[in-house]
Design a protein around this motif. Structure first.
Motif, PDB file in Angstrom:
ATOM      1  N   PRO A  23       0.818  -1.231   0.000  1.00 25.62           N
ATOM      2  CA  PRO A  23       0.000   0.000   0.000  1.00 25.62           C
ATOM      3  C   PRO A  23       0.847   1.274   0.000  1.00 25.62           C
ATOM      4  N   GLU A  24       1.988   1.244   0.692  1.00 21.53           N
ATOM      5  CA  GLU A  24       2.855   2.425   0.729  1.00 21.53           C
ATOM      6  C   GLU A  24       3.404   2.745  -0.648  1.00 21.53           C
ATOM      7  N   SER A  25       3.761   1.715  -1.415  1.00 23.78           N
ATOM      8  CA  SER A  25       4.283   1.931  -2.764  1.00 23.78           C
ATOM      9  C   SER A  25       3.210   2.480  -3.688  1.00 23.78           C
ATOM     10  N   VAL A  26       1.983   2.024  -3.521  1.00 23.75           N
ATOM     11  CA  VAL A  26       0.875   2.519  -4.342  1.00 23.75           C
ATOM     12  C   VAL A  26       0.722   4.030  -4.154  1.00 23.75           C
ATOM     13  N   LYS A  27       0.777   4.493  -2.909  1.00 22.97           N
ATOM     14  CA  LYS A  27       0.663   5.929  -2.639  1.00 22.97           C
ATOM     15  C   LYS A  27       1.838   6.695  -3.232  1.00 22.97           C
ATOM     16  N   LEU A  28       3.044   6.110  -3.136  1.00 25.29           N
ATOM     17  CA  LEU A  28       4.227   6.776  -3.674  1.00 25.29           C
ATOM     18  C   LEU A  28       4.109   7.003  -5.166  1.00 25.29           C
ATOM     19  N   GLY A  50       1.843   6.217 -13.934  1.00 27.67           N
ATOM     20  CA  GLY A  50       0.795   5.221 -14.043  1.00 27.67           C
ATOM     21  C   GLY A  50       1.094   3.986 -13.221  1.00 27.67           C
ATOM     22  N   LEU A  51       0.081   3.172 -12.998  1.00 27.27           N
ATOM     23  CA  LEU A  51       0.207   1.976 -12.180  1.00 27.27           C
ATOM     24  C   LEU A  51       0.291   0.737 -13.072  1.00 27.27           C
ATOM     25  N   MET A  52       1.288  -0.102 -12.791  1.00 27.74           N
ATOM     26  CA  MET A  52       1.439  -1.384 -13.476  1.00 27.74           C
ATOM     27  C   MET A  52       1.093  -2.478 -12.474  1.00 27.74           C
ATOM     28  N   ILE A  53       0.091  -3.277 -12.783  1.00 22.66           N
ATOM     29  CA  ILE A  53      -0.398  -4.297 -11.860  1.00 22.66           C
ATOM     30  C   ILE A  53       0.180  -5.647 -12.246  1.00 22.66           C
ATOM     31  N   ILE A  54       1.045  -6.185 -11.375  1.00 20.75           N
ATOM     32  CA  ILE A  54       1.613  -7.519 -11.538  1.00 20.75           C
ATOM     33  C   ILE A  54       1.064  -8.343 -10.384  1.00 20.75           C
ATOM     34  N   ALA A  55       0.172  -9.274 -10.685  1.00 23.50           N
ATOM     35  CA  ALA A  55      -0.649  -9.919  -9.649  1.00 23.50           C
ATOM     36  C   ALA A  55       0.191 -10.709  -8.652  1.00 23.50           C
ATOM     37  N   GLN A  56       0.061 -10.344  -7.379  1.00 27.14           N
ATOM     38  CA  GLN A  56       0.673 -11.092  -6.285  1.00 27.14           C
ATOM     39  C   GLN A  56      -0.251 -11.175  -5.074  1.00 27.14           C
ATOM     40  N   ARG A 100      -8.063  -7.126  -3.005  1.00 29.83           N
ATOM     41  CA  ARG A 100      -7.038  -6.249  -2.436  1.00 29.83           C
ATOM     42  C   ARG A 100      -6.456  -5.340  -3.510  1.00 29.83           C
ATOM     43  N   VAL A 101      -6.287  -5.874  -4.713  1.00 34.29           N
ATOM     44  CA  VAL A 101      -5.806  -5.051  -5.825  1.00 34.29           C
ATOM     45  C   VAL A 101      -6.796  -3.925  -6.093  1.00 34.29           C
ATOM     46  N   GLU A 102      -8.086  -4.263  -6.063  1.00 37.29           N
ATOM     47  CA  GLU A 102      -9.111  -3.255  -6.300  1.00 37.29           C
ATOM     48  C   GLU A 102      -9.032  -2.147  -5.256  1.00 37.29           C
ATOM     49  N   GLU A 103      -8.795  -2.510  -4.006  1.00 36.04           N
ATOM     50  CA  GLU A 103      -8.637  -1.510  -2.947  1.00 36.04           C
ATOM     51  C   GLU A 103      -7.437  -0.613  -3.233  1.00 36.04           C
ATOM     52  N   ASP A 104      -6.343  -1.220  -3.696  1.00 36.01           N
ATOM     53  CA  ASP A 104      -5.138  -0.444  -4.008  1.00 36.01           C
ATOM     54  C   ASP A 104      -5.390   0.542  -5.147  1.00 36.01           C
ATOM     55  N   ILE A 105      -6.110   0.095  -6.158  1.00 33.16           N
ATOM     56  CA  ILE A 105      -6.390   0.971  -7.298  1.00 33.16           C
ATOM     57  C   ILE A 105      -7.239   2.164  -6.856  1.00 33.16           C
ATOM     58  N   ILE A 106      -8.235   1.896  -6.018  1.00 30.58           N
ATOM     59  CA  ILE A 106      -9.078   2.982  -5.512  1.00 30.58           C
ATOM     60  C   ILE A 106      -8.226   3.973  -4.719  1.00 30.58           C
ATOM     61  N   SER A 107      -7.359   3.437  -3.850  1.00 26.53           N
ATOM     62  CA  SER A 107      -6.487   4.292  -3.054  1.00 26.53           C
ATOM     63  C   SER A 107      -5.559   5.117  -3.939  1.00 26.53           C
ATOM     64  N   TYR A 108      -4.992   4.464  -4.944  1.00 26.87           N
ATOM     65  CA  TYR A 108      -4.097   5.153  -5.882  1.00 26.87           C
ATOM     66  C   TYR A 108      -4.828   6.266  -6.619  1.00 26.87           C
ATOM     67  N   ARG A 109      -6.037   5.990  -7.098  1.00 22.33           N
ATOM     68  CA  ARG A 109      -6.785   7.002  -7.853  1.00 22.33           C
ATOM     69  C   ARG A 109      -7.153   8.192  -6.978  1.00 22.33           C
ATOM     70  N   GLU A 110      -7.539   7.916  -5.751  1.00 21.53           N
ATOM     71  CA  GLU A 110      -7.880   9.021  -4.850  1.00 21.53           C
ATOM     72  C   GLU A 110      -6.650   9.864  -4.543  1.00 21.53           C
ATOM     73  N   ARG A 111      -5.541   9.186  -4.250  1.00 23.87           N
ATOM     74  CA  ARG A 111      -4.299   9.908  -3.940  1.00 23.87           C
ATOM     75  C   ARG A 111      -3.806  10.688  -5.156  1.00 23.87           C
TER      76      ARG A 111
END
Length: 368
Positions: A178-183, A190-196, A201-212
């Protein structure tokens, strides 16, 4: 939408020579433009057969000479291992060689063996990444690099040749914690999604990234690039077998290379997320985790693969895909058939998807 071809250059079990691996994957790259792919991507890795890709800009320069329109990307260039001036020079040169076709993917790295090989402490990676990224992104725009940070003390230097064109909109970063997503939102990339991790949880990260991103940059975030490993076969049973053999073997190689069961990550600054992951792996067992990683990928008959990828577009508002068709210990002939069937029966349907609608500002951010 645009669909890229990813190449791994893996030689996991030494069943073939490194020379044969390169001959095979270079042949896939040389045909990618005619097959209809819009871009070619490869990650940066060092020192093992996990992925033999130590100099990605050099490989992409070779691709540039073989092609006319296809874009050239990295999944990703690991910033803490390199001098930012050299990275900037390499990608400015690649842009000149290809007349503006380069795409820069960046990340901070996870392979402990690689950090050890370069003599870079993993605990410095997050801070080094931030400083190097800030210096690099500015230099790609201005043609000048200058930075006074904790780890990067770069006197002012002019880069020649000067930048071919702006890299804005052509830089993506992988982020898992999550810290890297905000950074990445702070850095305006842009965000590159490599599934891990699980897709919710990825969806939550994308929402957080878009808001930030909206809060920091004052505009909607670019649509993400999603990396997917795909096994496709006209026979459903054979597609399942490809999942069970090759996607699982690729997952095993990833778990081993990145040491996902290493609880020492919990004590390394910036890698605490992976320490928690190691505890989960210990609790549930490494093979269950490997099957979880395999299940994050895509397999099935051509029409099933199309629907699975389309559902990802709908769920995450994906802007483009990077598709890997040769991975794990997959024999070359199986990989070639996988590549050709994907190009013939899946790729045209993906390219017909309209993703031209502009990204929408997050509701929460737009009300702020």
């Amino acid at each position: 939408m645009e669909v890229g071809l990813g190449l791994t250059f893996q030689n996991l079990n030494e069943k073939v020579t490194d020379k044969e691996v390169f001959r095979h994957e270079l042949a896939l790259a040389a045909r990618a433009e005619d097959q209809g792919f819009d871009s070619i991507w490869t990650p940066e890795h060092h020192f093992t057969g996990y992925m033999m890709t130590p100099n990605v800009p050099q490989f992409l320069s070779w691709v540039a000479g073989q092609t006319r329109r296809i874009k050239l990307g990295t999944t990703v260039t690991v910033l803490p291992w390199q001098n930012p001036v050299r990275i900037a020079e390499s990608f400015i040169l690649l842009d000149h060689y290809s007349e503006g076709r380069a795409i820069l993917g960046i990340g901070r790295g996870l392979g402990k063996e690689e950090f050890d090989g370069f003599g870079v402490p993993m605990g410095e990676a997050r801070k080094r990444f931030r400083e190097y990224a800030e210096a690099l992104l500015a230099a790609l725009e201005t043609g000048v690099m200058e930075y006074d940070g904790t780890y990067l003390k770069q006197p002012r230097v002019e880069l020649r040749p000067r930048p071919y064109a702006s890299y804005r909109g052509r830089v993506f970063a992988s982020a898992v914690s999550p810290e890297s997503v905000k950074l990445m939102a702070n850095l305006d990339v842009g965000l590159m999604i490599i599934a891990q991790k699980p897709w919710d949880r990825v969806e939550e990260d994308i929402i957080s990234y878009r808001e930030r991103f909206f809060a920091m940059q004052g505009r909607p975030a670019p649509k993400p690039v999603v990396v997917a490993f795909v096994a496709v076969n006209e026979d459903a049973a054979k597609a399942q077998e490809m999942r069970d053999k090759y996607l699982v073997e690729y997952a095993r190689s990833t778990s081993s290379f990145y040491q996902f069961s290493n609880k020492e990550f919990a004590s390394i600054e910036g890698y605490e997320y992976y320490g928690a992951l190691a505890n989960s792996v210990e609790k549930h067992g490494i093979e269950k985790f490997n099957n979880f990683l395999a299940d994050l990928q895509i397999w099935g008959r051509p029409e099933e693969v199309v629907e699975k990828l389309k559902s990802m577009v709908d769920r995450f508002d994906v802007g483009s895909f990077i598709i890997y068709t040769q991975f794990g210990d997959m024999p070359f002939e199986v990989g070639r058939d996988n590549y050709e069937l994907f190009a013939r029966k899946v790729l045209p349907h993906l390219k017909d998807i309209d993703v031209s609608a502009p990204p929408v500002a997050p509701a929460a951010a737009s009300l702020a």
